[in-house]
Design an enzyme around this catalytic site. Structure first.
Site, PDB file in Angstrom:
ATOM      1  N   SER A  29     -24.404 -22.187   8.814  1.00 40.90           N
ATOM      2  CA  SER A  29     -25.812 -22.497   9.021  1.00 40.90           C
ATOM      3  C   SER A  29     -26.466 -22.888   7.693  1.00 40.90           C
ATOM      4  O   SER A  29     -26.314 -22.203   6.695  1.00 40.90           O
ATOM      5  CB  SER A  29     -26.497 -21.261   9.591  1.00 40.90           C
ATOM      6  OG  SER A  29     -27.845 -21.558   9.781  1.00 40.90           O
ATOM      7  N   GLY A  30     -27.129 -24.027   7.697  1.00 43.13           N
ATOM      8  CA  GLY A  30     -27.808 -24.484   6.490  1.00 43.13           C
ATOM      9  C   GLY A  30     -26.936 -25.374   5.619  1.00 43.13           C
ATOM     10  O   GLY A  30     -27.342 -25.794   4.543  1.00 43.13           O
ATOM     11  N   GLY A  42     -22.225 -23.073  12.693  1.00 41.57           N
ATOM     12  CA  GLY A  42     -21.068 -22.704  11.885  1.00 41.57           C
ATOM     13  C   GLY A  42     -20.791 -21.224  12.000  1.00 41.57           C
ATOM     14  O   GLY A  42     -21.497 -20.484  12.710  1.00 41.57           O
ATOM     15  N   SER A  75     -33.077 -24.167  11.390  1.00 37.84           N
ATOM     16  CA  SER A  75     -31.736 -23.860  11.880  1.00 37.84           C
ATOM     17  C   SER A  75     -31.622 -24.162  13.370  1.00 37.84           C
ATOM     18  O   SER A  75     -32.478 -23.763  14.166  1.00 37.84           O
ATOM     19  CB  SER A  75     -31.460 -22.378  11.616  1.00 37.84           C
ATOM     20  OG  SER A  75     -30.182 -22.067  12.080  1.00 37.84           O
ATOM     21  N   SER A  76     -30.558 -24.908  13.730  1.00 38.12           N
ATOM     22  CA  SER A  76     -30.352 -25.195  15.158  1.00 38.12           C
ATOM     23  C   SER A  76     -29.856 -23.920  15.813  1.00 38.12           C
ATOM     24  O   SER A  76     -28.839 -23.375  15.397  1.00 38.12           O
ATOM     25  CB  SER A  76     -29.311 -26.292  15.334  1.00 38.12           C
ATOM     26  OG  SER A  76     -29.400 -27.223  14.297  1.00 38.12           O
ATOM     27  N   THR A 136     -26.940 -30.682  10.841  1.00 43.76           N
ATOM     28  CA  THR A 136     -27.929 -31.396  11.647  1.00 43.76           C
ATOM     29  C   THR A 136     -28.464 -32.608  10.896  1.00 43.76           C
ATOM     30  O   THR A 136     -28.638 -33.678  11.492  1.00 43.76           O
ATOM     31  CB  THR A 136     -29.076 -30.442  12.021  1.00 43.76           C
ATOM     32  OG1 THR A 136     -28.484 -29.302  12.649  1.00 43.76           O
ATOM     33  CG2 THR A 136     -30.062 -31.079  12.961  1.00 43.76           C
ATOM     34  N   GLU A 171     -20.755 -17.438  11.520  1.00 43.44           N
ATOM     35  CA  GLU A 171     -21.873 -16.559  11.133  1.00 43.44           C
ATOM     36  C   GLU A 171     -21.401 -15.134  10.906  1.00 43.44           C
ATOM     37  O   GLU A 171     -20.675 -14.580  11.734  1.00 43.44           O
ATOM     38  CB  GLU A 171     -22.956 -16.574  12.221  1.00 43.44           C
ATOM     39  CG  GLU A 171     -23.792 -17.836  12.181  1.00 43.44           C
ATOM     40  CD  GLU A 171     -25.026 -17.784  13.071  1.00 43.44           C
ATOM     41  OE1 GLU A 171     -25.152 -16.834  13.863  1.00 43.44           O
ATOM     42  OE2 GLU A 171     -25.843 -18.706  12.963  1.00 43.44           O
ATOM     43  N   ASN A 188     -31.775 -21.017   6.936  1.00 39.48           N
ATOM     44  CA  ASN A 188     -32.153 -22.415   7.091  1.00 39.48           C
ATOM     45  C   ASN A 188     -33.524 -22.470   7.749  1.00 39.48           C
ATOM     46  O   ASN A 188     -33.734 -21.847   8.789  1.00 39.48           O
ATOM     47  CB  ASN A 188     -31.080 -23.097   7.975  1.00 39.48           C
ATOM     48  CG  ASN A 188     -31.343 -24.579   8.155  1.00 39.48           C
ATOM     49  OD1 ASN A 188     -32.371 -25.093   7.734  1.00 39.48           O
ATOM     50  ND2 ASN A 188     -30.392 -25.248   8.784  1.00 39.48           N
TER      51      ASN A 188
END
Ligand SMILES: Nc1ncnc2c1ncn2[C@@H]1O[C@H](COP(=O)(O)OP(=O)(O)O)[C@@H](O)[C@H]1O
Ligand SMILES: [Mg+2]
Length: 1015
Positions: free
Chosen positions: A107-108, A388, A160-161, A112, A390, A157
């Site tokens: 994440s981050g 991703g 973050s999605s 995206t 985590e 993020n």
């Protein structure tokens, strides 16, 4: 300029394959660091792109950059997302094979952003039409809407999605994007009701409160302040500096209309968003029996209006549960805790299902509408942007699913690259040293294997009669998978490890690292709750009505657990991805602080490890950079070798061997398998070789285009040449025929020839027309133009004469007049005439200063027209005396010094005699009636022709010049006669002869200067 080697020291290598110390993780990370420092965030491992999030805007995404990567071979330009995007697009177009780009990372890390940039690249570079523009717009505009509803600020993020996204873009046969489809995975619904400290709920809630106009907020019963809503205060950070909710709201509103939302649909959608906030604010209190009662009537009122359901029904639903036992519905009240749980479950369900509806709605607006039947269906390029790996302090069921998903993607990567490559070498019989890599299939199996996997056990536990709890599930798990090397619980762990594990936790040793999951809190065993479906089915809000189907109520089957649902959707995704040719973008996050220019080595090492980049590199280095089946290879490159072009008749294998040899590849640079040829990427030089080899793709295209253009051009040239030859043959034939018939009257056989002859005579004449009157040349005319030629010649001559005359001066004219007269008198008659021709006649040979002034005094009234020194021969003794001969208007004077010796009026001049020889003696015959006259005068002038011409002209005696052969008689006065005998000899002599005559011997001269005569 910086040399290549120093540049390499500074910015590292752009493909890890070129790294000398390729097995060293430190060297790998050092290379990443060097490049990151220089803002070079992209590096290849062969065809895999590694991207490090710069956390700052870089000037590498402009339209010019896009153009630079468009249609260019992979290795020709520096590594970039666009190179991957373009490469996939070209494979899609050239080979018509579906593609997918898998973007992974934690994440981050920038997944995206990468997806968005790739979409933008296609939007800008792909061919366009009006219809395509709409699709492009919708593809791009679906993003802000999905992000508003599916993204949130997390600690890692700010955008973050919180859902996984797989997006298909469909391209038509022209390569234009014509449609799209989105699959969403596992929205993190728990965020709707709870956020960790420093995190936010989904963006849309804040955007609505910040951005919406007052009237809309009033209709939705909302206040501008997020602090008013329980669901928005848990993370205690409603405002984030990097996010402008107000601006984003405008973008989302605009995007909604682009993707075909009507005003009513927008209102319905926002009603749901508002209703979630209102739900969060519903409070309960317990009555005397301990049953929960709603205490916030106002919220129920808004909810009833926004969701279009009856208020009392809703109140009932929130405080009671319905159990179906033995076919009968039993309604029982909920206690406080249960009611709060039911409320949150309803909020999650409403939001979650609305999100799915939203994705479907977007899909409808992106759907590819086939225009004509029979047209080839679109090819597809998929973009996977999925959460991703985590690892948190507290990892729940959601992290379990996310990490399971990453295990599956890693498995896919292994299957499609590491494993398949190695297996191919084996099956091809190519000598190959196997590369060791960790195959995470064992972990995937641990999670998903039938009967023995964690998900199976979970399902079984839930289906078992009696109450399933999280703890019974854990026990069952311990029992079934206790010996698995990647599974641990408190009970199974050794003494040392046990300390790090609670009793309600289990630990999975993922390929990327260990993660400890808690089974309590967010329950694994809870079957997706069915919160008040009955109430929701009757909703007047069309979206809610659509999301909660009545069939769910009557479906007696036990619903699938969330884990099974996820497992199934993942396996579908894997199928989709397996059917496509993959490209990989591996995103790396440089630090946890979201800061630019900070390279946290520990964090990065961890990511390099779990993304399997080192293994990836090892396989790339050990393997072959380029592999192709013989038939495909031969088909594509046969044009590069004359022996294989245009057709290779023998075995494909032999053809490829000939071709590769022709291309100059050394035996150690490639290997030939049973059906495949592979090329080694040996360090620099051969890498360049591979590059140039890969450029043949482009070359092939260019070559075939060039051949087409050449063949057309050659054809045109050939046709022109043939037509020219044909015309030439016809002309020659006509000439031959014309020549044969040239003497016949004009007829069809000879007219062309005759015309040509005339034409060429006239053209020749034009080029060679005489330039002056002395040029007597003239082209010979053809018989038919004799008369014309004659006329033209006269005309030309007249013209030249005329223009000559126009040009001559009066002096010259006088000269010419005199010369003409001289010619008339002497030409062919006197021997020394030719010598006189080139000499100009002089106006006078004596100036006034040479003439005695007394003479001038006497002649004062008369102008001297000509004066010349002469020799006078006495009439009797023929003694020579020097005299001046002067001509005036009317008289000839013979002068001696100051004395005029004789005066002859022109009227008295009866004639002039001169010999035909080359002497210069002449006689002026004078009328003798007058006694004053002394008789004829014998004179000699050195310029005899000039002198005589002047006298003849002045006295108008041109016709009285007598040129004698032999002797001249002259009168001496009073009837006496003298005779002059003229002879030729070797010496000039003028003397009295014995016979009393004057003998004049002139030097023999050849009348040879005829050439002068005409001049
Ligand atoms: N290529 C990039 N250039 C500039 N900033 C980037 C880039 N990629 C990511 N970022 C920054 O990092 C943040 C997180 O990226 P994002 O793509 O949302 O991560 P992920 O989807 O992997 O969680 C973005 O909001 C942006 O600020
Ligand atoms: Mg994301």
């Amino acid at each position: 300029m910086e040399s290549a080697l120093t540049a390499r020291d500074r910015v590292g290598v752009q493909d890890f394959v070129l790294l000398e110390n390729f097995t060293s993780e430190a060297a790998f990370i050092e290379n990443l660091r060097k490049r990151f420092k220089e803002n070079l965030i992209y590096t290849y491992i062969g065809s895999v792109l590694v991207s490090v999030n710069p956390y700052k805007e870089l000037e590498i995404y402009s339209k010019q950059h896009m153009e630079r990567y468009r249609g260019v071979s992979f290795y020709e330009v520096s590594p970039h997302l666009y190179a991957i995007a373009d490469n996939s697009y070209r494979s899609l177009r050239m080979e018509r094979k579906d593609q997918c780009i898998l973007i992974s990372g934690e994440s981050g890390a920038g997944k995206t952003e990468a997806t968005k940039k790739i979409l933008q690249y296609y939007a800008v570079t792909c061919p366009a039409s009006e219809q395509v523009e709409t699709v492009k717009d919708r593809l791009l505009q679906s993003n802000p809407v999905l992000e508003a509803f599916g993204n949130a600020k997390t600690l890692r993020n700010d955008n973050s999605s919180r859902f996984g996204k797989y997006m298909d873009v469909q391209f038509d046969y022209k390569g234009a994007p014509v449609g799209g489809h989105i699959l969403n995975y596992l929205l993190e619904k728990s965020r709707v009701v709870h956020q960790n400290h420093g995190e936010r709920n989904f963006h849309i809630f804040y955007q609505l409160l910040e951005g919406a106009e007052d009237e809309l907020l009033r209709r939705l019963g909302l206040e501008k302040n997020p602090q008013q809503y329980h669901y928005l205060v848990k993370g205690q950070c409603a405002r984030v500096s990097s996010i402008s909710d107000k601006n984003d709201w405008k973008i989302v509103r605009k995007a909604l209309s682009v993707i075909n939302f009507t005003d009513n649909e927008v209102e319905d959608l926002l009603s749901i968003v508002a209703s979630v906030l209102h739900l969060g604010n519903v409070q309960f209190a317990d009555d005397e029996q301990g049953n929960a009662q709603v205490t916030t009537e106002n919220q129920i009122k808004y909810l009833a209006r926004l969701l279009g359901v009856g208020g009392s029904l809703l109140r009932e639903a929130l405080t009671h549960k319905t159990i179906i036992a033995k076919g009968e519905e039993l309604v029982s009240p909920l206690n406080l805790e249960q009611a709060a749980y039911a409320r949150d479950a309803l909020a999650k369900a409403v939001y979650g299902r609305t999100f799915s509806w939203l994705v479907n709605k977007i899909n409808k607006s992106l759907a590819y509408k086939k225009q004509k039947r029979g047209r080839r269906s679109a090819t597809v390029l998929g973009l996977l942007d999925i959460y991703g790996f985590e690892v948190f302090q507290h990892n729940s069921f959601e992290q379990f699913c996310i990490n399971y998903c990453n295990e599956k993607l890693q498995q896919l990567f292994i299957e499609l690259t590491l494993k398949s490559e190695q297996e191919e070498y084996e099956s091809e019989g190519i000598a190959w040293e196997p590369v060791q890599y960790f195959n995470n299939k064992i972990i995937c199996d641990l999670v998903e294997e039938k009967f023995k996997g964690i998900i199976s056990i979970l399902d079984e536990e839930c289906l078992r009669p009696g109450d399933a709890t999280d703890m019974t599930f854990l026990e069952k798990l311990e029992e079934t998978v206790k010996n698995h090397p990647h599974f641990l619980t408190h009970k199974l762990a050794d003494q040392k490890t046990r300390k790090s594990l609670d009793r309600e936790q289990f630990r999975l040793l993922h390929y990327a690292g260990e993660v400890t999951y808690s089974v309590t809190g967010t329950s694994y065993t809870t079957v997706t709750p069915l919160p008040d479906i009955g109430t929701m089915c009757n909703s007047e809000n069309p979206i809610i009505n659509h999301c909660f189907e009545r069939s769910e109520l009557t479906d007696k089957r036990r619903p699938e657990t969330a884990a099974t649902q996820f497992k199934n959707s993942l396996s579908k995704l894997m199928e989709i991805l397996m059917s496509k040719e993959p490209s990989y973008i591996r995103c790396i996050k440089p630090n946890d602080a979201k800061q630019a220019a900070r390279f946290d080595e520990v964090l990065i090492r961890h990511q390099v490890k779990y993304l399997g980049l080192m293994e990836n590199l090892r396989v790339r280095r050990a393997g072959f950079a380029y592999r192709r089946k013989y038939e495909i290879f031969l088909q594509r490159y046969k044009s590069l070798c004359s022996e294989t072009w245009p057709m290779w008749e023998g075995r494909q294998h032999d053809g490829v061997a000939v071709l590769v040899k022709h291309l100059g590849y050394k035996p150690e640079e490639y290997k030939m398998g049973r059906s495949v040829i592979s090329f080694f990427p040996n360090l620099w030089l051969s890498h360049l070789g591979v590059c140039s080899f890969l450029q043949y793709d482009t070359f092939w295209f260019l070559l075939s285009s060039a051949i087409t253009i050449q063949s057309w051009w050659r054809g045109t040239q050939g046709r022109r040449k043939a037509a020219k030859k044909k015309r030439a043959v016809e002309t020659i034939r006509r000439f031959i025929k014309g020549f044969i018939y040239r003497n016949y009257p004009r007829c069809s056989e000879n007219e062309y020839f005759l015309d040509y002859i005339r034409y060429s005579f006239l053209m020749n004449l034009k080029r060679n027309v005489p330039k002056n009157v002395l040029d007597k040349s003239w082209p010979t005319p053809p018989p038919s133009l004799c008369e014309v030629s004659q006329l033209l010649r006269q005309l030309c001559m007249q013209n030249m004469v005329w223009s000559y005359c126009k040009r001559i001066s009066p002096e010259w004219k006088q000269q010419l007049d005199q010369k003409v007269v001289a010619s008339e008198i002497f030409k062919d008659k006197k021997d020394n005439y030719p010598q006189s021709v080139p000499r100009l006649f002089i106006n006078t040979r004596l100036g006034t200063e040479e003439i005695n002034p007394k003479v001038l005094q006497i002649l004062k009234n008369e102008t001297i027209k000509y004066a010349v020194p002469v020799v006078k021969y006495d009439r009797k003794g023929y003694k020579p005396r020097a005299r001046h001969l002067l001509l005036t208007q009317s008289t000839i004077f013979v002068v001696e010094e100051a004395k005029i010796k004789q005066r002859i009026d022109y009227a008295n001049l009866t004639g002039i005699s001169v010999s035909s020889l080359s002497d210069s003696v002449f006689v002026l015959h004078v009328r003798c009636e007058d006694n004053k006259q002394k008789g004829d005068v014998v004179l000699q002038s050195d310029h005899v022709i000039e002198t005589l011409t002047k006298i003849a002209m002045s006295a108008d005696k041109v016709n009285n010049v007598n040129i004698s052969q032999g002797s001249i008689k002259f009168t001496i006065g009073q009837g006496k006669e003298g005779i002059i005998d003229f002879t030729s000899g070797s010496e000039l002599l003028i003397a009295k002869a014995k016979n009393g005559h004057l003998a004049v011997v002139s030097v023999f001269s050849v009348r040879g200067c005829r050439a002068w005569e005409g001049k």
